[in-house]
Design a protein around this motif. Structure first.
Motif, PDB file in Angstrom:
ATOM      1  N   ASP A  73       3.538  12.710  -9.093  1.00 55.28           N
ATOM      2  CA  ASP A  73       2.500  13.102 -10.038  1.00 55.28           C
ATOM      3  C   ASP A  73       1.166  12.517  -9.554  1.00 55.28           C
ATOM      4  N   GLU A  74       0.091  13.266  -9.729  1.00 52.82           N
ATOM      5  CA  GLU A  74      -1.221  12.810  -9.251  1.00 52.82           C
ATOM      6  C   GLU A  74      -1.629  11.468  -9.847  1.00 52.82           C
ATOM      7  N   SER A  75      -1.156  11.157 -11.033  1.00 50.22           N
ATOM      8  CA  SER A  75      -1.503   9.879 -11.669  1.00 50.22           C
ATOM      9  C   SER A  75      -0.858   8.688 -10.962  1.00 50.22           C
ATOM     10  N   GLN A  76       0.141   8.950 -10.111  1.00 49.11           N
ATOM     11  CA  GLN A  76       0.842   7.869  -9.427  1.00 49.11           C
ATOM     12  C   GLN A  76       0.601   7.865  -7.913  1.00 49.11           C
ATOM     13  N   VAL A  77      -0.332   8.674  -7.444  1.00 49.80           N
ATOM     14  CA  VAL A  77      -0.573   8.785  -6.003  1.00 49.80           C
ATOM     15  C   VAL A  77      -1.003   7.453  -5.401  1.00 49.80           C
ATOM     16  N   GLU A  78      -1.964   6.779  -6.016  1.00 48.34           N
ATOM     17  CA  GLU A  78      -2.472   5.525  -5.457  1.00 48.34           C
ATOM     18  C   GLU A  78      -1.371   4.464  -5.378  1.00 48.34           C
ATOM     19  N   LYS A  79      -0.587   4.343  -6.425  1.00 47.98           N
ATOM     20  CA  LYS A  79       0.516   3.377  -6.442  1.00 47.98           C
ATOM     21  C   LYS A  79       1.537   3.726  -5.351  1.00 47.98           C
ATOM     22  N   ALA A  80       1.857   5.013  -5.219  1.00 48.32           N
ATOM     23  CA  ALA A  80       2.818   5.454  -4.211  1.00 48.32           C
ATOM     24  C   ALA A  80       2.299   5.182  -2.797  1.00 48.32           C
ATOM     25  N   GLN A  81       1.005   5.410  -2.569  1.00 48.36           N
ATOM     26  CA  GLN A  81       0.431   5.150  -1.251  1.00 48.36           C
ATOM     27  C   GLN A  81       0.507   3.667  -0.899  1.00 48.36           C
ATOM     28  N   ASN A  82       0.281   2.808  -1.879  1.00 44.91           N
ATOM     29  CA  ASN A  82       0.392   1.363  -1.628  1.00 44.91           C
ATOM     30  C   ASN A  82       1.827   0.965  -1.281  1.00 44.91           C
ATOM     31  N   VAL A  83       2.793   1.546  -1.970  1.00 44.40           N
ATOM     32  CA  VAL A  83       4.204   1.262  -1.675  1.00 44.40           C
ATOM     33  C   VAL A  83       4.538   1.747  -0.257  1.00 44.40           C
TER      34      VAL A  83
END
Length: 68
Positions: free
Chosen positions: A51-61
């Protein structure tokens, strides 16, 4: 719900590992398998979306995953 591709690859094992890593961090994701079943690993990729709302968190992981 708007989604964005976060990762892609040809290895189902790598995709499963990345998917498990994201889910262990509370990030829901799904895959779209665009590989040709006759030529596994040669034609097409498996793509992971979040989901676009979790893109930044996913990229950090994923940065942590790629640096290991």
């Amino acid at each position: 719900m708007s989604t964005k591709k976060i990762f892609s690859g040809i290895s189902p094992v790598v995709i499963m590992g990345v998917k498990n890593l994201l889910e262990s961090e509370g990030i829901e994701c799904f895959e779209i398998n665009k590989s040709d079943s006759s030529y596994v690993g040669l034609l097409g990729e498996i793509e992971l979306y979040v989901d676009e709302s979790q893109v930044e968190k996913a990229q950090n992981v994923l940065k942590t995953f790629k640096s290991e």
